[in-house]
Structure formats: structure tokens, C-alpha cells
Scaffold this motif. Structure first.
Motif, PDB file in Angstrom:
ATOM      1  N   ILE A  98       0.750  -1.326  -0.068  1.00  0.00           N
ATOM      2  CA  ILE A  98       0.040  -0.086   0.092  1.00  0.00           C
ATOM      3  C   ILE A  98       0.811   1.326   0.137  1.00  0.00           C
ATOM      4  O   ILE A  98       0.635   2.088  -0.739  1.00  0.00           O
ATOM      5  CB  ILE A  98      -0.821   0.105   1.107  1.00  0.00           C
ATOM      6  CG1 ILE A  98      -1.783  -1.173   1.041  1.00  0.00           C
ATOM      7  CG2 ILE A  98      -1.506   1.404   1.261  1.00  0.00           C
ATOM      8  CD1 ILE A  98      -2.930  -1.446   2.129  1.00  0.00           C
ATOM      9  N   GLY A  99       1.809   1.411   0.824  1.00  0.00           N
ATOM     10  CA  GLY A  99       2.792   2.460   0.997  1.00  0.00           C
ATOM     11  C   GLY A  99       2.043   3.848   1.648  1.00  0.00           C
ATOM     12  O   GLY A  99       3.230   4.735   1.791  1.00  0.00           O
ATOM     13  N   ALA A 113      -4.425   7.295 -13.613  1.00  0.00           N
ATOM     14  CA  ALA A 113      -5.699   6.574 -13.232  1.00  0.00           C
ATOM     15  C   ALA A 113      -5.393   5.403 -12.269  1.00  0.00           C
ATOM     16  O   ALA A 113      -6.132   4.566 -11.840  1.00  0.00           O
ATOM     17  CB  ALA A 113      -6.151   5.773 -14.697  1.00  0.00           C
ATOM     18  N   ASP A 114      -4.051   5.310 -12.065  1.00  0.00           N
ATOM     19  CA  ASP A 114      -3.725   4.028 -11.153  1.00  0.00           C
ATOM     20  C   ASP A 114      -3.292   4.774  -9.621  1.00  0.00           C
ATOM     21  O   ASP A 114      -2.078   4.854  -9.243  1.00  0.00           O
ATOM     22  CB  ASP A 114      -2.367   3.301 -11.566  1.00  0.00           C
ATOM     23  CG  ASP A 114      -2.004   2.267 -10.935  1.00  0.00           C
ATOM     24  OD1 ASP A 114      -2.523   1.827  -9.942  1.00  0.00           O
ATOM     25  OD2 ASP A 114      -0.927   1.629 -11.478  1.00  0.00           O
ATOM     26  N   GLU A 115      -4.245   5.048  -8.640  1.00  0.00           N
ATOM     27  CA  GLU A 115      -3.921   5.685  -7.637  1.00  0.00           C
ATOM     28  C   GLU A 115      -3.170   4.816  -6.700  1.00  0.00           C
ATOM     29  O   GLU A 115      -2.544   5.508  -5.696  1.00  0.00           O
ATOM     30  CB  GLU A 115      -5.180   6.222  -6.877  1.00  0.00           C
ATOM     31  CG  GLU A 115      -6.381   5.274  -6.741  1.00  0.00           C
ATOM     32  CD  GLU A 115      -7.464   5.574  -5.791  1.00  0.00           C
ATOM     33  OE1 GLU A 115      -7.337   7.132  -5.510  1.00  0.00           O
ATOM     34  OE2 GLU A 115      -8.478   5.241  -6.018  1.00  0.00           O
ATOM     35  N   GLU A 116      -3.514   3.349  -6.948  1.00  0.00           N
ATOM     36  CA  GLU A 116      -2.477   2.590  -5.940  1.00  0.00           C
ATOM     37  C   GLU A 116      -1.005   2.682  -6.094  1.00  0.00           C
ATOM     38  O   GLU A 116      -0.144   2.588  -5.258  1.00  0.00           O
ATOM     39  CB  GLU A 116      -3.169   1.189  -6.015  1.00  0.00           C
ATOM     40  CG  GLU A 116      -4.539   1.130  -5.544  1.00  0.00           C
ATOM     41  CD  GLU A 116      -5.118  -0.154  -5.356  1.00  0.00           C
ATOM     42  OE1 GLU A 116      -4.525  -1.235  -5.636  1.00  0.00           O
ATOM     43  OE2 GLU A 116      -6.466  -0.063  -5.185  1.00  0.00           O
ATOM     44  N   ALA A 117      -0.677   2.992  -7.537  1.00  0.00           N
ATOM     45  CA  ALA A 117       0.528   2.962  -7.740  1.00  0.00           C
ATOM     46  C   ALA A 117       1.221   4.518  -7.192  1.00  0.00           C
ATOM     47  O   ALA A 117       2.249   4.425  -6.530  1.00  0.00           O
ATOM     48  CB  ALA A 117       0.865   2.840  -9.354  1.00  0.00           C
ATOM     49  N   THR A 120      -6.470  12.010  -6.240  1.00  0.00           N
ATOM     50  CA  THR A 120      -6.998  10.627  -7.068  1.00  0.00           C
ATOM     51  C   THR A 120      -8.549  10.577  -6.551  1.00  0.00           C
ATOM     52  O   THR A 120      -8.727  10.929  -5.357  1.00  0.00           O
ATOM     53  CB  THR A 120      -6.256   9.486  -6.991  1.00  0.00           C
ATOM     54  OG1 THR A 120      -5.885   9.387  -5.640  1.00  0.00           O
ATOM     55  CG2 THR A 120      -4.780   9.872  -7.709  1.00  0.00           C
ATOM     56  N   PRO A 121      -9.344   9.568  -7.243  1.00  0.00           N
ATOM     57  CA  PRO A 121     -10.693   9.741  -6.736  1.00  0.00           C
ATOM     58  C   PRO A 121     -10.957   8.802  -5.267  1.00  0.00           C
ATOM     59  O   PRO A 121     -11.592   9.464  -4.470  1.00  0.00           O
ATOM     60  CB  PRO A 121     -11.366   8.885  -7.884  1.00  0.00           C
ATOM     61  CG  PRO A 121     -10.389   8.391  -8.688  1.00  0.00           C
ATOM     62  CD  PRO A 121      -9.314   9.045  -8.438  1.00  0.00           C
TER      63      PRO A 121
END
Ligand code: TXA
Ligand code: MG
Length: 349
Positions: A179-180, A296-300, A327-328
Motif C-alpha cells: 500500500i505505501g 488512473a492508477d492511484e494505488e501506484a 485521485t478519486p
């Protein structure tokens, strides 16, 4: 002190290594270990000397309480004075996982662990190494993030080594965390649940299962007029040595502003870093460009943020520009960390 670094298989932790690490905790020593959020610096949660050692190793102010990590719900029941229904519901829904609950403590937990408070923060992590370490040690494990106080939380074992080598007994290296961002903290000691630190589990998710929940106004405030409720959230945090400027506005204007600012800083001989999601721009030669991840890749984006902030220190960047990373879903958590790192330095264009 010699710090041993032991590589462990994140999915299948070797029990012999974990047994040794558990022994260290049991005897009052400190072991850094991976969790799904960030690396933690663990010690026996009910041993006041272990907690004192944790504060000393991190250089952490002693009024900033630690999170107690558990491996089953009965351990929670053993350290709180009452278990509100909301805690059972949240545990069922989100544990093991990146959620910390604040509850009223009982006499089992020493004030050294709770920074003098009558409440205690509790989390059941989902990382197999964290769970195995708790079980092998036979202890509940108090663990703040395994960084020197004020620095970005560690998302890799190397980050822990950089900050704490020589100050702790052992580092369990389970690779980069998933997760980070540190866990969501929810305070259940009042009539309404309040999120004190946003994280991967959102306020909306908590509201969905409990029917009510709000975000501590001290988290959203851009000035120091409203103090955050979690003691740790008031401290300067995550900040690299260079000054971060967050540039907010329409994409095209942000790009133009950054190109201008970076060009003139480089012309003045400054070392400049950039956090961006846009790979289509050619930035001035010499800019240390960090592609944090696709927008579009909020987890990254979440997973890469702290590592990037540390990279800027290694390369001694003096000025750092960043896009807003709204991010959303977990944008509130990501922006909370970025704004703190930037000391709320935002330019609107
Ligand atoms: O994801 C995480 O939570 C990681 C991993 C290792 O589990 N741990 C972590 O711990 O981030 P730390 O110590 O870096 O942050 C704990 C935060 C601090 O802001 C602290 O003030 C707050 O939790 N906290 C702890 N006990 C509290 C309490 N009783 N009341 C209010 N805030 C509390
Ligand atoms: Mg921390």
C-alpha cells in the motif's frame, strides 16, 4: 549495536527466522518488519522499556503514542476497558488490514506505549510476516513506522536500514510493501467515529458500515488553527530536505508554470526534482523527473510517494515541484501526506 538484516519470503515466512525475531521481541529487543502499509519498528507492547527503546531509536517525541499490533481479536479484548459494538463491526469488515482503532485502554497497556494517554491505538495487520512475528513472539507488538522521526515512512527494508542501522536488533526484509501509506486511524472513543488519519480505507467505507463517520477537521485545515486530534499528525513529517511546491490548476497551466519555474531554477544552478503523472512532456535537461504512476492508477501513486521523497534526499534536490495528486478514492490520504511534506506550500495557477 549490530543490526542484522534477514530476507524473508513475504507469502511464506520461514518459521526458524521468525522464531529468532520473535525471541528478540520477547526479550525486550526491537525488530523492524514489513506490514501491508509501511514497515513497522516493533517491540513488546506491554513492556515499558521496549517502548522507551522505540522512542529512542526513532528520535520520536514521547507524547506521540504507538500502535499496538495484534493477531487475533481476543488480544484487543485483553487491553481495552470496553469493546464498543463499532469496533466489532469494523474488525469484521476490515481486519486483518490497514485500519487502526482508538479505544479506551485498561491497565495492561503501559503509558509508555500510549504516550501518556488513556486510549490505545490497535491494528491487526494482514501481512503474513507481521502476523507470524506477533504469533512467534507471543506478544502484542507496539510498532510505529520504522523511520527516523520526521522522515518519510519506509516502504522498503533499505529505507529502514538507512534510518535505523545500528539502533535496532533486526530488520526483516520482505521486499516493497503493497500500500505505501500508513493505516487509516479511526477514533471510537466518542459517540461519533472520527478518522484521525486518512488512509487506504476511506471515511466513506467506514460510514458505509457504521452509518456515521467524519474526518477530523484538523486534517483538512491548511493552517495550524485547528490542531489535529492524533498527536502524531501535528508534527512536521515526511518532509524531504528540499522545498516542495505543489502546483494546482488546469493541466496545461500547471505544465507551463512548472516548465518555467524549473528552467529558471536550473539556470541558477539549482538541483530540481519533479513529481509527475505526465510522461508526454520533455522537461529541461538536468531535472530529476519522477514518474509517480499513471493518473488512473492511484494505488501506484500511493505506493511510490514515500520512496520518491527519499530519492530526492539522496540526490540532494533543493527544489521539488509536484502535481496535485487528487485521485478519486484514496486521494485524501495521498494529498494529506504530500501537503505535509510540502509544508502546505501550494501555488494556484
Ligand atoms: O500503517 C501503520 O499504521 C503503521 C504500520 C507499522 O502499522 N504504523 C504507523 O505508526 O504509522 P506511527 O506511529 O508512525 O503512527 C501512529 C499514529 C500517530 O499519528 C499517533 O499520534 C497516532 O497514530 N496515535 C497512536 N495512538 C493514539 C491514540 N491513543 N490517540 C490518538 N492518536 C494515536
Ligand atoms: Mg510514523
Amino acid at each position: 549495536m549490530l543490526t542484522s538484516v534477514i530476507k524473508v519470503d513475504s507469502q511464506n515466512p520461514n518459521t526458524a527466522f521468525l522464531k529468532d525475531a520473535g525471541e528478540i521481541i520477547k526479550k525486550g529487543g526491537l525488530v523492524a518488519f514489513p506490514t501491508e502499509t509501511v514497515y513497522g519498528l516493533g517491540g513488546d507492547a506491554v513492556n515499558p522499556d521496549s517502548s522507551k527503546k522505540i522512542y529512542a531509536a526513532k528520535g520520536r517525541p514521547s507524547d506521540n503514542p504507538l500502535i499496538v499490533h495484534i493477531a487475533d481479536f481476543a488480544q484487543l479484548e485483553s487491553i481495552v476497558s470496553e469493546v464498543p459494538e463499532a469496533a466489532r463491526i469494523l474488525a469484521k469488515e476490515f481486519w486483518p488490514g490497514p485500519l487502526t482503532m482508538i479505544l479506551k485502554k485498561n491497565e495492561v497497556v503501559p503509558y509508555e506505549t500510549t504516550g501518556g494517554l488513556d486510549t490505545v491505538a490497535i491494528r491487526m495487520p494482514s501481512h503474513p510476516v507481521a502476523l507470524a512475528l506477533i504469533r512467534e513472539s507471543g506478544c502484542m507488538i507496539a510498532a510505529p513506522s520504522a523511520n527516523t522521526s520526521g522522515r518519510p515512512s519506509p516502504t522498503e527494508a533499505d529505507h529502514v536500514y538507512e534510518d535505523l542501522n545500528g539502533r535496532i536488533d533486526c530488520i526483516l526484509d520482505g521486499g516493497k510493501v503493497a500500500i505505501g501509506l500508513e493505516s487509516t486511524i479511526v477514533d471510537l472513543t466518542d459517540s461519533e467515529p472520527v478518522v484521525l488519519r486518512p488512509g487506504f480505507i476511506t471515511v466513506e467505507q467506514i460510514k458505509d458500515v457504521l452509518g456515521q463517520a467524519s474526518l477530523d477537521p484538523g486534517i483538512i485545515a491548511s493552517d495550524s488553527k485547528i490542531a489535529p486530534k492524533a498527536p502524531g499528525m501535528k508534527y512536521r513529517h515526511y518532509a524531504p530536505k528540499g522545498q516542495i511546491t505543489i502546483v494546482s490548476g488546469e493541466d496545461e497551466k500547471v505544465r507551463a508554470y512548472m516548465l518555467d519555474a524549473i528552467t529558471s531554477a536550473i539556470n541558477q544552478g539549482k538541483k530540481v526534482g519533479l513529481i509527475t503523472t505526465d510522461s508526454s512532456v520533455e522537461w529541461p535537461a538536468g531535472t530529476e523527473v519522477k514518474m509517480i504512476g499513471d493518473r488512473a492508477d492511484e494505488e501506484a501513486i500511493a505506493a511510490n510517494l514515500f520512496g520518491i521523497l527519499r530519492d530526492f534526499d539522496r540526490s540532494e534536490c533543493e527544489l521539488i515541484y509536484s502535481e496535485e495528486l487528487r485521485t478519486p478514492r484514496i486521494g485524501t490520504a495521498i494529498m494529506n501526506r504530500l501537503l505535509k511534506a510540502a509544508g502546505h506550500n501550494v501555488v494556484n495557477v
